[in-house]
Design an enzyme around this catalytic site. Structure first.
Site, short mmCIF file in Angstrom:
data_model
loop_
_atom_site.label_atom_id
_atom_site.label_comp_id
_atom_site.label_asym_id
_atom_site.label_seq_id
_atom_site.Cartn_x
_atom_site.Cartn_y
_atom_site.Cartn_z
CB CYS A 64 -0.92 -0.01 1.23
SG CYS A 64 -2.07 1.37 1.22
CB CYS A 68 -1.48 3.70 8.09
SG CYS A 68 -2.53 4.40 6.80
CB CYS A 71 -0.94 -0.38 8.19
SG CYS A 71 -1.85 -1.57 7.17
CB CYS A 108 -15.85 -6.52 6.33
SG CYS A 108 -17.20 -6.36 7.48
CB CYS A 139 -18.78 -4.09 5.09
SG CYS A 139 -17.78 -2.71 5.69
CB CYS A 199 -18.35 0.78 8.92
SG CYS A 199 -17.28 -0.12 10.07
NE ARG A 271 -18.09 -5.06 13.58
CZ ARG A 271 -18.43 -4.16 12.67
NH1 ARG A 271 -17.53 -3.33 12.17
NH2 ARG A 271 -19.66 -4.10 12.23
N1 SAM Z 1 -6.81 0.62 3.14
C1 SAM Z 1 -8.06 0.90 3.67
C2 SAM Z 1 -8.06 2.05 4.63
O1 SAM Z 1 -7.07 2.31 5.27
O2 SAM Z 1 -9.10 2.69 4.76
C3 SAM Z 1 -8.71 -0.29 4.33
C4 SAM Z 1 -7.97 -1.28 5.16
S1 SAM Z 1 -7.32 -0.72 6.70
C5 SAM Z 1 -6.28 -2.07 7.11
C6 SAM Z 1 -8.67 -0.72 7.83
C7 SAM Z 1 -8.44 -0.29 9.25
O3 SAM Z 1 -7.86 -1.34 10.00
C8 SAM Z 1 -7.54 0.87 9.51
O4 SAM Z 1 -8.16 2.10 9.29
C9 SAM Z 1 -7.20 0.69 10.97
O5 SAM Z 1 -8.13 1.39 11.78
C10 SAM Z 1 -7.32 -0.81 11.18
N2 SAM Z 1 -6.00 -1.42 11.43
C11 SAM Z 1 -5.04 -1.63 10.51
N3 SAM Z 1 -3.93 -2.16 11.07
C12 SAM Z 1 -4.21 -2.29 12.40
C13 SAM Z 1 -3.45 -2.75 13.51
N4 SAM Z 1 -2.19 -3.18 13.39
N5 SAM Z 1 -4.04 -2.75 14.73
C14 SAM Z 1 -5.29 -2.30 14.86
N6 SAM Z 1 -6.05 -1.84 13.85
C15 SAM Z 1 -5.51 -1.82 12.62
FE1 SF4 Z 2 -2.91 1.14 3.36
FE2 SF4 Z 2 -2.86 -0.04 5.72
FE3 SF4 Z 2 -3.15 2.58 5.59
FE4 SF4 Z 2 -5.17 0.98 4.79
S1 SF4 Z 2 -4.37 1.16 6.85
S2 SF4 Z 2 -4.37 2.80 3.74
S3 SF4 Z 2 -3.98 -0.72 3.95
S4 SF4 Z 2 -1.33 1.43 4.92
#
Ligand code: SAM
Ligand code: SF4
Ligand code: DTB
Length: 336
Positions: A64, A68, A71, A108, A139, A199, A271
């Site tokens: 990606c 973040c 992530c 989802c 979702c 959501c 949730r």
């Molecule tokens: N890429 C898309 C986005 O960021 O909107 C969708 C997938 S993203 C993985 C969805 C959500 O998962 C993130 O916004 C975050 O809140 C949660 N998430 C991701 N990694 C996480 C982690 N290591 N621990 C807890 N929540 C996590």
């Molecule tokens: Fe990409 Fe992870 Fe951020 Fe979603 S949460 S935008 S998958 S880096």
């Protein structure tokens, strides 16, 4: 009427004008007072012993472009995760069937994208249509959406779009620099305008202050309409990410966050999301008492572990909880 719980409490007022001070005062109440308040709101709106289950599937994993800090899927971090392309529609439908048989009512699908590309939309639409045809709620979480994307997803029959604000506006830029808090709100507005349910929640345990948790929830509660679904994730620390050493939050503070979400957004599903493998049964029980009424089911979230079916079945048995069945309403008729 189910005599096991009382819906006799007057339905709480749905407000969109919470101040940060008011919300902080609730968060800081003596724990027993906060939990009682949250449980009364919960009972006025929902069957307190019924939990909705959603199942996740990563339809496009890793690589990606966003950064973040939490992530596993960001190309900016060295997490050792293998990236893969968008998976085939048939595979998604086979997994969704399994999830339905295991008792999930919502499917989802998540993609590690900044935003979907035009070339991917045909498959995405087919996934939504296919999962819907199985009788499940749909979702998707695909990153930022244009107005045009939201309209196509709505036409395909998408029920919910997940797009988290993750934390307070103040803390946001310490976690993500490749897009802004305002970008997130813009996509949420497009989703709402298209008539797709929202959501939206965030993550607790990213080194934020108490006031960041409070203000994240105030932002959600003061949107023109409350998100129908509010996922509260506990950070799963991922090796190789900037937040690999975070995630150690006092469980009591996590429960307080759930309780505040329930009080500020009485009609929303709250949730208990990522991070349940790091939680004791007792901590999860307190979260349900504080008003959480939904979980992610299954052994895997998107890339990380989740308690499997057996563990959840044991937990539900110990707590006398039941899973929501398809088409079964958890909300009191008089509260909607
Ligand atoms: N890429 C898309 C986005 O960021 O909107 C969708 C997938 S993203 C993985 C969805 C959500 O998962 C993130 O916004 C975050 O809140 C949660 N998430 C991701 N990694 C996480 C982690 N290591 N621990 C807890 N929540 C996590
Ligand atoms: Fe990409 Fe992870 Fe951020 Fe979603 S949460 S935008 S998958 S880096
Ligand atoms: C949400 O708030 N939590 C889910 C869902 N929305 C997409 C994702 C949790 C991801 C946890 C880390 C992983 O599995 O990679």
């Amino acid at each position: 009427m189910n005599m096991q719980f009382s819906g006799a409490q007057a339905a709480p007022e749905i407000r969109h004008d919470w101040t940060s001070d008011e919300a902080r005062a609730l968060y800081e109440l003596p724990f027993n007072d906060l939990l009682l308040k949250a449980q009364l709101v919960h009972r006025a709106m929902f069957d307190p012993n019924m939990i909705q289950r959603s199942q996740l599937l990563s339809i496009k994993t890793g690589g990606c472009p966003e950064d973040c800090g939490y992530c596993s899927q960001s190309a900016h971090h060295k997490t050792g995760l293998k990236a893969s392309k968008l998976i085939e529609v048939e595979r998604v439908l086979a997994e969704a069937r399994k999830a339905r048989e295991a008792g999930s009512t919502r499917y989802c699908m998540g993609a590690a994208w900044r935003s979907p590309k035009e070339r991917d939309m045909e498959s995405i639409v087919a996934m939504v249509e296919g999962v819907k045809a199985l009788g499940m709620e749909t979702c998707m979480t695909l990153g930022m959406l244009s107005v045009q994307d939201t309209l196509r997803l709505k036409d395909a029959g998408l029920d919910y779009y997940n797009h988290n604000i993750d934390t307070s506006e103040r803390h946001y830029e310490k976690v993500i620099t490749t897009r802004t808090f305002a970008d997130r709100l813009e996509t949420l507005a497009h989703v709402r305008e298209a008539g797709i349910k929202v959501c939206c929640g965030g993550i607790v345990g990213m080194g934020e202050e108490k006031i960041d948790r409070v203000d994240m929830l105030v932002t959600l509660a003061n949107l023109p309409e409350h998100p129908e679904s509010v996922p509260v994730n506990l950070l799963i620390p991922v090796e190789g990410t900037p937040l690999e050493n975070e995630g150690h939050i006092d469980p009591i503070d996590f429960v307080r966050t759930i309780a505040l979400a329930r009080i500020l957004m009485p009609a929303s599903d709250v949730r208990l999301s990522a991070g349940r493998t790091q939680m004791s049964a007792e901590m999860q029980a307190l979260c349900f008492f504080a008003g959480a009424n939904s979980i992610f089911a299954g052994e895997t979230l998107l890339t990380k572990d989740n308690p499997g079916e057996d563990q959840d079945a044991t937990l539900f048995r110990r707590l006398g909880l039941k899973s929501q069945l398809p088409g079964c309403e958890r909300r009191h008729a008089e509260s909607v």
